[in-house]
Design a protein around this motif. Structure first.
Motif, short mmCIF file in Angstrom:
data_model
loop_
_atom_site.label_atom_id
_atom_site.label_comp_id
_atom_site.label_asym_id
_atom_site.label_seq_id
_atom_site.Cartn_x
_atom_site.Cartn_y
_atom_site.Cartn_z
N LYS A 1 0.83 -1.20 0.00
CA LYS A 1 0.00 0.00 0.00
C LYS A 1 0.86 1.26 0.00
N GLU A 2 1.87 1.31 0.88
CA GLU A 2 2.72 2.49 0.98
C GLU A 2 3.61 2.63 -0.25
N ALA A 3 4.10 1.51 -0.77
CA ALA A 3 4.95 1.55 -1.96
C ALA A 3 4.18 2.09 -3.16
N LEU A 4 2.94 1.64 -3.32
CA LEU A 4 2.12 2.12 -4.44
C LEU A 4 1.80 3.61 -4.29
N ARG A 5 1.56 4.06 -3.06
CA ARG A 5 1.30 5.48 -2.83
C ARG A 5 2.51 6.33 -3.21
N LYS A 6 3.68 5.92 -2.74
CA LYS A 6 4.90 6.66 -3.04
C LYS A 6 5.20 6.63 -4.54
N ALA A 7 4.99 5.48 -5.16
CA ALA A 7 5.27 5.34 -6.59
C ALA A 7 4.36 6.25 -7.41
N SER A 8 3.09 6.31 -7.03
CA SER A 8 2.14 7.16 -7.75
C SER A 8 2.55 8.62 -7.67
N GLU A 9 2.98 9.07 -6.50
CA GLU A 9 3.45 10.45 -6.34
C GLU A 9 4.73 10.69 -7.13
N PHE A 10 5.62 9.72 -7.09
CA PHE A 10 6.93 9.87 -7.74
C PHE A 10 6.79 9.96 -9.26
N LEU A 11 5.79 9.29 -9.83
CA LEU A 11 5.59 9.34 -11.28
C LEU A 11 5.37 10.77 -11.76
#
Length: 210
Positions: free
Chosen positions: A110-120
């Motif tokens: 969950k946290e990895a996907l949140r950070k990845a979405s922001e980083f994109l």
């Protein structure tokens, strides 16, 4: 003088060629390895990353941020790699690709996907989360590959002909953008290219390998 990164006594013998090479880099710089096809540029990156073995008779020494890493496994060296094709996982969507490294380092999904979405968003890829890699253009794939590598904050980024599969106009534009990201984020990188003019546009230092 102490360098942020150094690789001494890289040596690899093939049937028709022997590679003998050493390299040093300062922190926060982009160094380009320039040379013709078959000169051994990609082999140098593979030896640095641990994906290729150095010749046994030559004592390899790799130092990154003051630590010897040549005996560590590739996953423990703190090195990220970007390949010519992007090498994205086609069974994952874009955000899952970028989150993969974080999850591999123990981050919750969950946290990895949140950070990845922001980083994109840092790479002009907002809204690309659910896209499949096969639907992306060459430039988009390389931006996803760069995001996937940089999100884990590697100590060193190795780039093996990252722009060579793109057409000339896109290659120039993405090269300029990658240079801006490199300066803004401040990551240390070694890039392989056979294009000297590209190396001159993007690099702090150029090293020839023949």
């Amino acid at each position: 003088m102490s360098f942020y990164f150094s690789a001494q006594n890289i040596h690899k013998t093939f049937e028709s060629k022997t590679i003998s090479f050493s390299i040093e880099c300062d922190k926060g710089t982009l160094t380009s390895l320039v040379g013709p096809s078959g000169s051994g540029k990609s082999t140098v990156l593979k030896i640095i990353s641990g994906l290729e073995k150095n010749d046994d008779d030559y004592p390899l020494e790799i130092v990154l941020e003051g630590k010897r890493i040549e005996k560590l496994s590739p996953s423990k060296r703190g090195i990220g790699m970007i390949f010519q094709s992007g090498a994205l996982f086609e069974n994952m969507n874009v955000v899952e690709n970028v989150a993969f490294g974080l999850m591999s380092h123990g981050e919750s999904r969950k946290e990895a996907l949140r950070k990845a979405s922001e980083f994109l968003g840092e790479f002009g890829l907002s809204g690309f989360d659910k896209r499949n890699p096969v639907s992306l253009s060459g430039g988009e794939r390389q931006r996803v590959a760069l995001a996937r590598t940089l999100i884990t904050s590697p100590d060193l980024v190795l780039m093996d002909e990252p722009l060579s599969a793109l057409d000339a106009e896109l290659r120039y534009k993405l090269g300029q953008q990658m240079r801006l990201w490199q300066k803004e984020i401040g990551f240390t990188a070694i890039m392989v290219t056979h294009d000297k003019s590209e190396a001159e546009r993007m690099s702090d230092r150029i090293v020839s390998i023949i």
